[in-house]
Design a protein around this motif. Structure first.
Motif, mmCIF file in Angstrom:
data_model
loop_
_atom_site.group_PDB
_atom_site.id
_atom_site.type_symbol
_atom_site.label_atom_id
_atom_site.label_comp_id
_atom_site.label_asym_id
_atom_site.label_seq_id
_atom_site.Cartn_x
_atom_site.Cartn_y
_atom_site.Cartn_z
ATOM 1 N N VAL A 118 0.864 -1.179 0.000
ATOM 2 C CA VAL A 118 0.000 0.000 0.000
ATOM 3 C C VAL A 118 0.899 1.227 0.000
ATOM 4 O O VAL A 118 1.669 1.436 0.940
ATOM 5 C CB VAL A 118 -0.922 0.047 1.231
ATOM 6 C CG1 VAL A 118 -1.814 1.295 1.175
ATOM 7 C CG2 VAL A 118 -1.771 -1.200 1.328
ATOM 8 N N ALA A 120 0.902 5.218 0.188
ATOM 9 C CA ALA A 120 0.030 6.314 0.618
ATOM 10 C C ALA A 120 0.745 7.640 0.375
ATOM 11 O O ALA A 120 1.914 7.792 0.741
ATOM 12 C CB ALA A 120 -0.325 6.168 2.093
ATOM 13 N N THR A 144 -6.097 1.826 -7.690
ATOM 14 C CA THR A 144 -6.346 3.009 -6.893
ATOM 15 C C THR A 144 -7.852 3.222 -6.778
ATOM 16 O O THR A 144 -8.648 2.503 -7.389
ATOM 17 C CB THR A 144 -5.653 4.240 -7.503
ATOM 18 O OG1 THR A 144 -5.754 5.341 -6.587
ATOM 19 C CG2 THR A 144 -6.281 4.626 -8.832
ATOM 20 N N LEU A 181 -9.633 -3.756 -3.025
ATOM 21 C CA LEU A 181 -8.239 -3.453 -2.707
ATOM 22 C C LEU A 181 -7.607 -4.579 -1.886
ATOM 23 O O LEU A 181 -6.450 -4.961 -2.129
ATOM 24 C CB LEU A 181 -8.152 -2.141 -1.943
ATOM 25 C CG LEU A 181 -8.661 -0.880 -2.657
ATOM 26 C CD1 LEU A 181 -8.527 0.338 -1.765
ATOM 27 C CD2 LEU A 181 -7.925 -0.655 -3.970
ATOM 28 N N LEU A 185 -4.254 -6.876 -2.800
ATOM 29 C CA LEU A 185 -3.096 -6.959 -1.913
ATOM 30 C C LEU A 185 -2.789 -8.402 -1.516
ATOM 31 O O LEU A 185 -1.623 -8.810 -1.469
ATOM 32 C CB LEU A 185 -3.330 -6.102 -0.662
ATOM 33 C CG LEU A 185 -3.367 -4.587 -0.916
ATOM 34 C CD1 LEU A 185 -3.885 -3.852 0.313
ATOM 35 C CD2 LEU A 185 -1.978 -4.070 -1.301
ATOM 36 N N VAL A 191 -1.255 -1.171 -4.346
ATOM 37 C CA VAL A 191 -2.380 -0.251 -4.202
ATOM 38 C C VAL A 191 -1.823 1.119 -3.846
ATOM 39 O O VAL A 191 -0.967 1.240 -2.969
ATOM 40 C CB VAL A 191 -3.353 -0.731 -3.104
ATOM 41 C CG1 VAL A 191 -4.327 0.379 -2.698
ATOM 42 C CG2 VAL A 191 -4.115 -1.965 -3.577
ATOM 43 N N CYS A 192 -2.291 2.167 -4.546
ATOM 44 C CA CYS A 192 -1.842 3.534 -4.291
ATOM 45 C C CYS A 192 -3.040 4.390 -3.895
ATOM 46 O O CYS A 192 -4.055 4.397 -4.600
ATOM 47 C CB CYS A 192 -1.174 4.117 -5.522
ATOM 48 S SG CYS A 192 0.317 3.239 -6.028
ATOM 49 N N PRO A 219 -5.576 3.024 4.515
ATOM 50 C CA PRO A 219 -4.238 2.462 4.346
ATOM 51 C C PRO A 219 -3.807 1.591 5.519
ATOM 52 O O PRO A 219 -3.278 0.482 5.329
ATOM 53 C CB PRO A 219 -3.354 3.701 4.209
ATOM 54 C CG PRO A 219 -4.254 4.732 3.610
ATOM 55 C CD PRO A 219 -5.593 4.482 4.251
ATOM 56 N N LEU A 222 -5.973 -1.682 5.656
ATOM 57 C CA LEU A 222 -5.590 -2.635 4.616
ATOM 58 C C LEU A 222 -4.306 -3.368 4.992
ATOM 59 O O LEU A 222 -4.180 -4.576 4.804
ATOM 60 C CB LEU A 222 -5.409 -1.912 3.283
ATOM 61 C CG LEU A 222 -6.699 -1.508 2.558
ATOM 62 C CD1 LEU A 222 -6.391 -0.518 1.441
ATOM 63 C CD2 LEU A 222 -7.419 -2.735 2.000
ATOM 64 N N ALA A 223 -3.338 -2.629 5.534
ATOM 65 C CA ALA A 223 -2.082 -3.261 5.944
ATOM 66 C C ALA A 223 -2.313 -4.277 7.056
ATOM 67 O O ALA A 223 -1.733 -5.368 7.055
ATOM 68 C CB ALA A 223 -1.084 -2.192 6.384
ATOM 69 N N LEU A 230 3.060 -1.081 4.212
ATOM 70 C CA LEU A 230 2.528 0.273 4.071
ATOM 71 C C LEU A 230 3.685 1.254 3.908
ATOM 72 O O LEU A 230 4.514 1.414 4.816
ATOM 73 C CB LEU A 230 1.685 0.645 5.290
ATOM 74 C CG LEU A 230 1.114 2.072 5.339
ATOM 75 C CD1 LEU A 230 0.298 2.392 4.099
ATOM 76 C CD2 LEU A 230 0.269 2.255 6.606
#
Length: 328
Positions: A118, A120, A144, A181, A185, A191-192, A219, A222-223, A230
């Protein structure tokens, strides 16, 4: 009236995509600077908000310094748009040579781990160019999220533009985007996310340049949920045609605490990384909207006092809505 405004917005952006990309690059650069200077001289709400935000970054700056910064900021902002209109016709070599990031080993190591990554970023520089560089120079596709814009055909145009640069674009529609997303992952993908502004009730409160704002929880969540790495990234321009950037060390998931506590710690770490890049290059931070909570929520007033002219008894969100000119 809003329908007419939407149509005018679409016409303006369609003209940009259609005409600016055909101009010689020096002409496009001069055009962008001219438009920026005209907007700056008008002293509209966006310019005044930009100066107000810069005042948080540089609290000791004089009014003259803030005005100087806002002029440079508007030029940087229009440079972003001129580049973005022209990116679809740039050669692969031009894209590869247009971005020079530092500390790319963090990205390479994260991708090699197979855990997913990810990235960010704040609204610094031109993240579309950074994304095009990733797909072109590194051969790495990524996913994204885009906020829905009005009119719908303008949103469709933005999606088509970014997909043409090699990005997978997921509309921001509730929890569906998060699930997509997470799947990317778990498959080891990239993923941005632009991640320094979230004024919803679900945003995570952080301290940013000494005051409180909210940033997206996505962010960090998701991590945590996927095991992805991240990475904060900051971008900036210099005087050359090249954009530069820094890939910061990974933000680790804390070893203890509740999910909410871990999310808070990780989002604050992102805010701190963003702040270093913004403090070093404030003129390239394109934040023309309200950000800090103190600018959104009215201060308590003494009993019997009337609110100042132009304020409301509830949270003022007049310039908080996503507009076509606000990058997502």
């Amino acid at each position: 009236m809003s329908g007419l405004r939407d149509q005018l917005s679409y016409a303006a952006y369609a003209a940009g995509w259609g005409a600016v990309k055909k101009l010689p690059e020096p002409v496009a650069v001069r055009l962008g600077r001219t438009i920026a200077d005209l907007a700056w001289k008008r002293r509209g709400k966006g310019v005044l908000r930009l100066e107000s935000n810069y005042a948080r970054v540089l609290p000791d700056a004089s009014p003259e310094r803030l005005a100087e910064l806002s002029r440079a900021g508007m030029r940087s902002y229009l440079r972003y748009w001129m580049e973005s209109f022209r990116l679809p016709v740039w050669s692969e070599e031009r894209i590869r040579n247009g971005f020079e990031p530092e500390d790319t080993h963090h990205l390479h190591e994260a991708l090699a781990s197979g855990r997913g990554v990810v990235v960010a970023l704040p609204h610094l520089g031109n993240w579309d160019l950074a994304g095009a560089w990733a797909t072109t120079a590194l051969g790495i596709p990524f996913t994204t999220v885009a906020e829905r814009l009005k009119p719908e055909k303008l949103f469709d145009r933005f999606v088509a533009y970014r997909e043409g640069l090699g990005m997978e674009v997921v509309p921001h529609t509730g929890g569906a985007a998060f699930g997509t997303l997470a799947r990317r992952l778990r498959g080891g993908g990239l993923v941005c996310l632009v991640a320094e502004r979230d004024l919803s009730a679900s945003g995570v409160e952080v301290t940013f340049f000494g005051e409180t704002t909210r940033m997206p929880a996505g962010p960090a969540l998701l991590a945590q949920q996927t095991g992805a790495v991240l990475l904060p990234v900051t971008l900036w321009y210099d005087e050359s045609p090249v954009m530069r950037g820094r890939i910061h060390p990974p933000v680790e998931v804390p070893g203890s605490g509740t999910r909410a506590e871990k999310t808070s710690v990780m989002t604050q770490a992102l805010a701190d990384a963003f702040a270093t890049g913004i403090a070093d290059h404030p003129e390239d931070w394109h934040m023309l909207q309200r950000l800090w909570l103190a600018d959104l929520e009215p201060r308590p007033k003494p009993s019997g006092a009337q609110p100042p002219a132009g304020t409301h008894g509830t949270r003022d969100r007049r310039d908080d809505q996503v507009r076509p000119g606000e990058r997502s």
